[in-house]
Write a protein that holds these residues in place. Structure first.
Motif, mmCIF file in Angstrom:
data_model
loop_
_atom_site.group_PDB
_atom_site.id
_atom_site.type_symbol
_atom_site.label_atom_id
_atom_site.label_comp_id
_atom_site.label_asym_id
_atom_site.label_seq_id
_atom_site.Cartn_x
_atom_site.Cartn_y
_atom_site.Cartn_z
ATOM 1 N N ALA A 237 -3.208 -5.092 -6.303
ATOM 2 C CA ALA A 237 -3.906 -6.382 -6.295
ATOM 3 C C ALA A 237 -3.714 -7.105 -7.622
ATOM 4 C CB ALA A 237 -5.394 -6.150 -6.015
ATOM 5 N N LEU A 238 -3.798 -6.361 -8.720
ATOM 6 C CA LEU A 238 -3.595 -6.972 -10.034
ATOM 7 C C LEU A 238 -2.147 -7.422 -10.215
ATOM 8 C CD1 LEU A 238 -4.897 -7.604 -12.771
ATOM 9 C CD2 LEU A 238 -4.297 -5.303 -13.519
ATOM 10 N N SER A 239 -1.202 -6.617 -9.753
ATOM 11 C CA SER A 239 0.217 -6.976 -9.903
ATOM 12 C C SER A 239 0.577 -8.198 -9.063
ATOM 13 C CB SER A 239 1.099 -5.787 -9.507
ATOM 14 O OG SER A 239 0.846 -4.665 -10.334
ATOM 15 N N VAL A 240 0.063 -8.258 -7.839
ATOM 16 C CA VAL A 240 0.374 -9.391 -6.960
ATOM 17 C C VAL A 240 -0.184 -10.682 -7.540
ATOM 18 C CG1 VAL A 240 -0.155 -10.401 -4.713
ATOM 19 C CG2 VAL A 240 0.638 -8.051 -4.854
ATOM 20 N N THR A 241 -1.420 -10.655 -8.019
ATOM 21 C CA THR A 241 -2.024 -11.868 -8.575
ATOM 22 C C THR A 241 -1.264 -12.352 -9.804
ATOM 23 O OG1 THR A 241 -4.172 -11.082 -7.777
ATOM 24 C CG2 THR A 241 -4.177 -12.866 -9.378
ATOM 25 N N GLU A 242 -0.919 -11.428 -10.677
ATOM 26 C CA GLU A 242 -0.180 -11.826 -11.880
ATOM 27 C C GLU A 242 1.221 -12.323 -11.532
ATOM 28 O OE1 GLU A 242 -0.229 -8.502 -14.480
ATOM 29 O OE2 GLU A 242 -2.319 -8.777 -15.104
ATOM 30 N N TRP A 243 1.870 -11.700 -10.540
ATOM 31 C CA TRP A 243 3.214 -12.136 -10.178
ATOM 32 C C TRP A 243 3.204 -13.547 -9.605
ATOM 33 C CZ3 TRP A 243 5.718 -13.910 -5.917
ATOM 34 C CH2 TRP A 243 7.115 -13.932 -5.958
ATOM 35 N N VAL A 244 2.263 -13.823 -8.717
ATOM 36 C CA VAL A 244 2.219 -15.140 -8.078
ATOM 37 C C VAL A 244 1.984 -16.231 -9.106
ATOM 38 C CG1 VAL A 244 0.893 -16.581 -6.496
ATOM 39 C CG2 VAL A 244 1.514 -14.265 -5.828
ATOM 40 N N TYR A 245 1.026 -16.023 -10.006
ATOM 41 C CA TYR A 245 0.682 -17.072 -10.949
ATOM 42 C C TYR A 245 1.582 -17.081 -12.185
ATOM 43 C CZ TYR A 245 -3.383 -17.925 -8.082
ATOM 44 O OH TYR A 245 -4.208 -18.239 -7.030
ATOM 45 N N LEU B 193 9.008 -5.350 -6.450
ATOM 46 C CA LEU B 193 7.879 -6.228 -6.145
ATOM 47 C C LEU B 193 8.357 -7.664 -5.953
ATOM 48 C CD1 LEU B 193 4.821 -6.701 -5.896
ATOM 49 C CD2 LEU B 193 4.755 -7.002 -8.374
ATOM 50 N N THR B 194 9.243 -8.118 -6.809
ATOM 51 C CA THR B 194 9.786 -9.473 -6.654
ATOM 52 C C THR B 194 10.542 -9.613 -5.340
ATOM 53 O OG1 THR B 194 9.980 -9.646 -9.057
ATOM 54 C CG2 THR B 194 11.248 -11.200 -7.749
ATOM 55 N N ARG B 195 11.340 -8.617 -5.009
ATOM 56 C CA ARG B 195 12.094 -8.674 -3.759
ATOM 57 C C ARG B 195 11.157 -8.681 -2.560
ATOM 58 N NH1 ARG B 195 13.862 -5.103 0.070
ATOM 59 N NH2 ARG B 195 15.878 -5.531 1.019
ATOM 60 N N MET B 196 10.110 -7.883 -2.619
ATOM 61 C CA MET B 196 9.190 -7.792 -1.499
ATOM 62 C C MET B 196 8.397 -9.088 -1.312
ATOM 63 S SD MET B 196 6.420 -4.763 -0.929
ATOM 64 C CE MET B 196 7.649 -3.569 -1.407
ATOM 65 N N MET B 197 7.954 -9.669 -2.426
ATOM 66 C CA MET B 197 7.176 -10.899 -2.331
ATOM 67 C C MET B 197 8.028 -12.052 -1.809
ATOM 68 S SD MET B 197 4.081 -10.115 -3.321
ATOM 69 C CE MET B 197 3.335 -11.670 -3.747
ATOM 70 N N ARG B 198 9.276 -12.086 -2.206
ATOM 71 C CA ARG B 198 10.144 -13.166 -1.724
ATOM 72 C C ARG B 198 10.620 -12.918 -0.307
ATOM 73 N NH1 ARG B 198 13.717 -14.262 -7.248
ATOM 74 N NH2 ARG B 198 12.021 -15.307 -8.380
ATOM 75 N N LYS B 199 10.744 -11.671 0.074
ATOM 76 C CA LYS B 199 11.181 -11.364 1.426
ATOM 77 C C LYS B 199 10.111 -11.745 2.447
ATOM 78 C CE LYS B 199 13.031 -7.589 4.225
ATOM 79 N NZ LYS B 199 13.377 -6.149 4.271
ATOM 80 N N ALA B 200 8.841 -11.707 2.040
ATOM 81 C CA ALA B 200 7.775 -12.098 2.967
ATOM 82 C C ALA B 200 7.843 -13.568 3.340
ATOM 83 C CB ALA B 200 6.418 -11.772 2.356
ATOM 84 N N ASP B 201 8.448 -14.403 2.459
ATOM 85 C CA ASP B 201 8.651 -15.832 2.757
ATOM 86 C C ASP B 201 7.325 -16.505 3.116
ATOM 87 O OD1 ASP B 201 10.163 -18.100 2.909
ATOM 88 O OD2 ASP B 201 10.635 -17.853 5.033
ATOM 89 N N ASN C 170 0.811 -1.215 0.000
ATOM 90 C CA ASN C 170 0.000 0.000 0.000
ATOM 91 C C ASN C 170 0.847 1.270 0.000
ATOM 92 O OD1 ASN C 170 -2.638 -1.115 -0.042
ATOM 93 N ND2 ASN C 170 -2.491 -1.599 2.130
ATOM 94 N N GLU C 171 2.078 1.161 0.479
ATOM 95 C CA GLU C 171 2.943 2.344 0.523
ATOM 96 C C GLU C 171 3.550 2.663 -0.830
ATOM 97 O OE1 GLU C 171 5.823 1.539 3.487
ATOM 98 O OE2 GLU C 171 4.467 1.928 5.189
ATOM 99 N N ASP C 172 3.865 1.658 -1.632
ATOM 100 C CA ASP C 172 4.552 1.857 -2.902
ATOM 101 C C ASP C 172 3.628 1.522 -4.057
ATOM 102 O OD1 ASP C 172 6.858 2.528 -1.532
ATOM 103 O OD2 ASP C 172 7.525 0.444 -1.427
ATOM 104 N N ASP C 173 3.910 2.141 -5.196
ATOM 105 C CA ASP C 173 3.179 1.874 -6.431
ATOM 106 C C ASP C 173 4.095 1.050 -7.323
ATOM 107 O OD1 ASP C 173 1.419 1.814 -8.468
ATOM 108 O OD2 ASP C 173 1.639 3.917 -9.072
ATOM 109 N N LEU C 174 3.953 -0.262 -7.250
ATOM 110 C CA LEU C 174 4.836 -1.183 -7.951
ATOM 111 C C LEU C 174 4.084 -1.867 -9.070
ATOM 112 C CD1 LEU C 174 6.532 -2.856 -4.858
ATOM 113 C CD2 LEU C 174 7.263 -0.818 -6.101
ATOM 114 N N ASP D 296 8.469 -4.550 -11.934
ATOM 115 C CA ASP D 296 9.349 -3.846 -11.004
ATOM 116 C C ASP D 296 10.082 -4.871 -10.140
ATOM 117 O OD1 ASP D 296 10.609 -2.130 -9.261
ATOM 118 O OD2 ASP D 296 8.897 -0.779 -9.113
ATOM 119 N N TRP D 297 11.416 -4.738 -10.079
ATOM 120 C CA TRP D 297 12.193 -5.701 -9.303
ATOM 121 C C TRP D 297 11.908 -5.594 -7.812
ATOM 122 C CZ3 TRP D 297 15.535 -4.006 -5.536
ATOM 123 C CH2 TRP D 297 15.859 -2.662 -5.543
#
Length: 851
Positions: A230-238, A198-206, A187-191, A195-196
Motif C-alpha cells: 500500500a505504501l509503495s503503490v501510493t508513493e509510486w502513483v504520486y 512494480l512499475t511494469r505491473m502498474m503500467r500493465k494494469a492500464d 498481494n502475491e509479490d513483495d515489491l 523495483d522495476w
C-alpha cells in the motif's frame, strides 16, 4: 503438400528514382490560456493577480506567433540533397523490412504465417511462445510466473504508459477486473518502490489512478494486511508526472489507517510529516485522528504531544501561499485524541499524564467519556496506584457515565492484585445487576483471580458463564490461564483438579499439556509427567494413522524442554536420554539461554555426550554456544585427559570471539580442584609447552591460569614438583614462550588481529563444516558397562580420591578422535535406531487425556 500462399504485403517497394512523400506538417502548439497560466503559477507557490496574468498571456501569445512563423518558414524551405538521400534510404529500408515481415512472418509465429522455414531445430508444435513458456516453467516456474501469465490482453499494454485523455472512459466491469487483478498481483509479490516489476505491473494494469481507483486498491491491500505494498503503490502513483499534482488527502488518510492497523508507527509518522509539507494533502481532523490512534497504540507519548502542538501551529509559508487566503488550518484536539494520549500513557506507564489530560479536557470544555475513565483506570493499574483506580471509578459514577465491561475488568484486576477477592466477586455481581453485558475478559480475570487463591470450584462457575457468551479465543486458553494462576498461587493439586475437569468442557491443547508438564516437573511428579508425555506422542501418532480426535497434540520444542526439565529434577537420566533423542529426531533444539543448565547437569551426572552433541549441533547451525557450555566441556576433557580435544575447543572459542579472562579460568580450576588431580594439571601444562598454536585468548589466559594453579599447588607441598627438573623446565619454557608472545612487535600483533578477523568472518562456514568438534556419541547404550576396567586407570599414578575414580569411570571414553561422527551423522544413527523402539510406550497411559 502444397504450402499456403503468402499474404499480400502491406507495403510495396518504391522505385529508386521516386521522391519520398513530404512529411505531414505539424500542428502549431496553441498559446496557453489564462486558467492554465494561473494553475502553473499556483503550483510554483505564486498567487497571481489579473495584471500579471494579462502580461503573461500576452507574452505567451507572441511566443506562439513567432514559433508558428518559424515552422512555416522551415516547411517552405527546399530540402538539401543530403536530406533527400537520407530520406530515400530510410524509405527503402522501411519498405524492405515491411515486405520481409509480410513474407516470413514474426520469429515467434513459426510457419503459421506463411512459407517461413521452421525455427528451433524441429520443435514441432511446441515452438514459439509456447516453447518459451514451457522452457521457463521447467527451469523455475515460481520465478517466472509473472512473465508467463496472460490475464490481460496484449492490446492493453501499449508499452510506455501515456497520460489519459480528457474524455477517458472505461467500462465499469473491465475497470473492476483490472483493479482485482492488480490487487492479486500485489498481494502475491513483495515489491518495493524502486523495483522495476512494480512499475511494469502498474503500467500493465492500464488504469486511471484517480482517487476512487486508488482507494479501491488500498482497500484490497488492507484486507490482506499488506501495508508495504500500500505504501509503495501510493508513493509510486504520486511520483509519476501525470499524478504528481493530483494528490488526494483521502488516499493518504486511508494509508495512515492501514499503517495504524499494522502497528507501523514509524512509517505512519513519516507519511504524516510529508502531508504537513504539501498544501494539497495538508492533514485535516480525520488524518489527525488516524495518526493519534496509531501513536497511542504504540505508546509514543512524546510524538503524540508534538502532534497536538502541530494542530495549533501555523503551517509553513510555502503551504500558506498555495492555499486560499481565508483558509484556517488551526485545529483543536478533541476527545478521541486525548483518549489516544491516555492509551499511550498505559503502555509507557506515565500515570501523571492522566491528570494533564483531564485538565486539558476541562480547559477546552470537553466531557470525558466512559473510554476516558476506563483508560485512566488502566493507567493507574499499570502504575500500581490502586487508590486512584477506585477514585476514577467513583468519579465516573458521580458524573453519570455508564461503565462498560472493560471498566469492570480493570476493577477486578485491581482487587486481585490487592488480595481483595470478595470485592472482585462483588464487582462482577454489580456489573450483572446493572445490566451490563459482560465480556469474556471479565469472567476470565475473575476465574484466574479465584484460582490464584485456591477457589477453583468457584472459578468453574465463571467458566459456565463464559460458555454462554461469544468467545474471541477458544475455551482451552481459559483453562490454561486458570492452571497457571493456581500454580503461581502455590496450589499444585488444584492445578491437577482443573486439568481433570477440563476434559468435561473441551479437549486439552498442546499449550495446556506444556503447562502441566512444567507443573509436574517442578513438583517432583515424574510419573505423571511421563504418562502425559507418552500419551501426547501416542495421540499424535494415532491421529496420523486413524484420524484421532487429539490431532492437535503434536509435541513442540516447549514440550520436550519441559519433559527434559522434569527428568533432570527427578534424576531420571535414562529417560532423559530417550526424550533428548526424540527431540533431536523431531528437529527441535534446546534454548541455550534457558536450558543450558540441563546439559551441564546431565554432563556432571555421567552423560557428557549430551553436551558434546549440543555443541556440535549449535556450531553446525551457525550459533555460538554459551560460555558455560564451553567451560563445562573443557572441564570434562581435562578429567578425561583428552588434551587435543580441549585445545581444539579453545581454538573454536577464539574463532567465535568468546572471551574468558584469566581470573575466570582460575575460578574454574579452583572450583573443580576435586576433579583435577595434580598429575593431570602437570601433564596438561607439559602438553601446552609442546604446542605452538597457543597464541591467542582464551587459550593464553587459560595457560596463565594453569601456571598459577600449578604454582599454588606446589606451595602447598605437592611432592610432584620435587621428582625432577623436567616439569620445571617445561614450565620455564612455556613461561618464556608466553613472555615472547606477549612482547611481540606491533606488526605481529596486527598480523594476528587480521588473521583473527578473517577467522571470525569464516567461522559460520568453515568451523561448522569442518567437523572441528566431533566425537563418537552413541545414545543407544549406557557407558557404565566397563566400570571396573576403567576405574583401574586412576590407580597407576599418585593417590586419587574416590570421587575422582567414580567421575573418571563415568566420564572416560576410549573412542579415537579420528573416526568420530558429526552431529548430522548421529541423527542418522538415531533415525535407524528409532525403528526398533528401545522404550515401548505404556498402553495403559494412553487414556490419560481421554479420562
Amino acid at each position: 503438400m502444397a504450402l499456403p500462399s503468402a499474404p499480400p504485403p502491406r507495403f510495396h517497394l518504391q522505385e529508386p528514382g521516386a521522391k519520398p512523400s513530404p512529411p505531414p506538417s505539424r500542428r502549431p502548439r496553441p498559446a496557453p490560456t489564462t486558467e492554465t497560466l494561473r494553475r502553473r503559477l499556483l503550483r510554483k507557490g505564486v498567487s497571481p493577480n489579473p495584471k500579471i496574468l494579462h502580461a503573461l498571456r500576452k507574452k505567451e501569445a507572441h511566443k506562439a506567433l513567432r514559433r508558428a512563423r518559424k515552422d512555416t518558414a522551415a516547411a517552405a524551405a527546399a530540402p538539401s540533397d543530403e536530406a533527400l538521400d537520407t530520406e530515400d534510404e530510410e524509405a527503402r529500408f522501411r519498405a524492405a523490412a515491411a515486405e520481409y515481415r509480410a513474407l516470413m512472418g514474426r520469429p515467434w509465429d513459426g510457419a503459421a504465417r506463411g512459407v517461413a522455414p521452421s525455427r528451433g531445430g524441429g520443435l514441432g508444435d511446441g515452438e514459439g511462445l509456447e516453447g518459451l513458456k514451457d522452457m521457463l516453467a521447467a527451469r523455475r516456474g515460481d520465478g517466472f510466473r509473472w512473465l508467463l501469465d496472460d490475464d490481460l490482453e496484449a492490446e492493453a499494454v501499449p508499452g510506455k504508459q501515456r497520460s489519459p485523455p480528457a474524455d477517458w472512459k472505461a467500462d465499469a466491469g473491465d475497470e473492476e477486473r483490472r483493479i482485482e487483478w492488480l490487487v492479486t498481483r500485489l498481494n502475491e509479490d513483495d515489491l518495493t518502490l524502486r523495483d522495476w516489476r512494480l512499475t511494469r505491473m502498474m503500467r500493465k494494469a492500464d488504469l486511471l489512478y484517480n482517487e476512487d481507483n486508488l482507494l479501491k486498491i488500498l482497500n484490497g491491500l488492507e484486507a490482506r494486511g499488506n501495508w508495504r505494498q500500500a505504501l509503495s503503490v501510493t508513493e509510486w502513483v504520486y511520483n509519476e508526472n501525470n499524478y504528481r499534482h493530483r494528490k488526494s488527502r483521502f488516499v493518504y488518510t486511508k494509508l495512515l489507517s492501514i499503517l495504524g492497523k499494522s502497528l507501523r508507527a514509524t512509517e505512519a509518522l513519516r507519511v504524516f510529516t510529508s502531508m504537513r509539507g504539501d498544501a494539497q494533502i495538508y492533514p485535516d481532523m480525520p488524518a489527525y485522528h488516524s495518526i493519534a490512534v496509531t501513536l497511542g497504540r504504540a505508546g509514543l507519548l512524546n510524538e503524540l504531544i508534538k502532534i497536538i502542538e502541530c494542530m495549533r501551529q501555523k503551517p509553513s509559508k510555502k503551504v500558506m501561499k498555495m492555499r486560499r487566503k481565508d483558509w484556517d488550518p488551526f485545529l483543536e484536539p478533541d476527545v478521541l485524541i486525548y483518549n489516544s494520549v491516555l492509551n499511550a500513557c498505559v503502555i509507557s506507564q506515565q500515570w501523571k499524564g492522566v491528570f494533564w489530560v483531564f485538565q486539558q479536557m476541562r480547559i477546552n470544555g470537553l466531557s470525558p467519556t466512559g473510554a476516558s475513565f476506563g483508560l485512566a483506570m488502566e493507567v493507574m493499574l499499570k502504575a500500581k496506584k490502586y487508590d486512584f483506580v477506585q477514585k476514577f471509578f467513583e468519579k465516573m459514577q458521580k458524573r453519570g457515565v455508564p461503565p462498560r465491561a472493560i471498566t469492570f475488568k480493570v476493577l477486578v484486576r485491581a482487587f486481585w492484585e490487592q488480595g481483595k477477592i470478595n470485592e472482585a466477586v462483588a464487582a462482577v455481581t454489580d456489573m450483572e445487576q446493572r445490566g451490563v453485558v459482560g465480556s469474556a475478559s471479565v469472567y476470565y480475570e475473575l476465574a484466574c483471580c479465584l484460582c490464584n487463591n485456591g477457589r477453583w470450584k468457584d472459578a468453574m462457575l465463571q467458566v459456565e458463564k463464559l460458555k454462554q457468551i461469544p468467545l474471541t479465543k477458544p475455551l482451552e486458553y481459559t483453562f490454561t490461564g486458570m492452571i497457571l494462576a493456581s500454580y503461581d498461587g502455590g496450589y499444585i493439586y488444584e492445578c491437577i483438579s482443573i486439568f481433570e475437569s477440563m476434559k468435561d468442557h473441551c479437549t486439552p491443547n498442546i499449550g495446556t499439556v506444556n503447562v502441566m508438564l512444567k507443573v509436574y516437573g517442578h513438583c517432583d511428579m515424574f510419573g505423571k509427567a511421563k504418562d502425559l508425555f507418552e500419551t501426547t506422542k501416542a495421540c499424535f501418532s494415532n491421529s496420523l494413522t486413524f484420524g484421532h480426535e487429539y490431532s492437535l497434540l503434536k509435541a513442540d520444542g516447549y514440550t520436550y524442554s519441559s519433559m527434559l526439565e522434569a527428568c533432570a529434577s527427578a534424576q531420571q537420566w535414562e529417560y532423559f536420554e530417550y526424550v533428548y533423542r526424540e527431540m533431536a529426531l523431531s528437529h527441535h533444539h534446546l534454548d541455550q539461554s534457558k536450558y543450558a543448565w540441563l546439559l551441564i547437569k546431565a554432563s556432571r551426572a555421567g552423560k557428557p555426550y549430551f553436551l558434546e552433541h549440543a555443541l556440535d549441533s549449535m556450531l553446525e547451525r551457525g550459533e555460538i554456544p554459551d560460555v558455560q557450555l564451553f567451560t563445562e566441556a573443557i572441564s570434562q576433557y581435562i578429567t578425561q585427559r583428552d588434551y587435543d580435544r580441549m585445545l581444539q575447543l579453545l581454538n573454536v572459542m577464539s574463532d567465535a570471539s568468546v572471551n574468558v579472562s584469566e581470573l575466570q579460568w582460575c575460578n574454574l580450576l579452583q572450583k573443580n580442584a576435586h576433579l583435577f588431580s595434580v598429575d593431570v594439571l602437570q601433564d596438561l601444562l607439559k602438553y601446552f609447552s609442546t604446542r605452538d598454536t597457543v597464541t591467542a585468548d582464551p587459550a593464553l589466559s587459560f595457560v596463565r591460569a594453569l601456571q598459577s594453579q600449578c604454582g599454588a599447588t606446589s606451595v602447598k607441598g605437592t611432592s610432584l614438583m620435587a621428582e625432577g627438573t623436567g616439569i620445571k623446565e617445561c614450565e620455564f619454557s612455556l613461561l618464556e614462550n608466553t613472555e615472547k608472545t606477549s612482547s611481540s612487535s606491533v606488526a605481529e600483533q596486527d598480523q594476528f588481529s587480521y588473521k583473527n578477523v578473517c577467522s571470525n568472518e569464516l567461522f559460520d562456514v568453515e568451523v561448522c563444516r569442518s567437523g572441528a568438534i566431533r566425537r563418537d556419541i552413541s545414545l543407544s547404550a549406557p557407558r557404565l558397562e566397563n566400570k571396573h576396567e576403567k576405574s583401574v586407570l586412576g590407580q597407576g599414578g599418585t593417590q586419587v580420591s574416590a570421587i575422582d575414580e567414580v567421575l573418571d569411570s563415568m566420564n572416560s571414553c576410549n573412542s579415537s578422535y579420528g573416526a568420530i561422527p558429526s552431529a548430522s551423522e548421529i541423527l542418522e544413527i538415531w533415525e535407524q535406531a528409532g525403528i526398533n523402539d528401545m522404550f515401548p510406550l505404556k498402553t495403559g497411559s494412553r487414556n490419560t487425556l481421554g479420562g
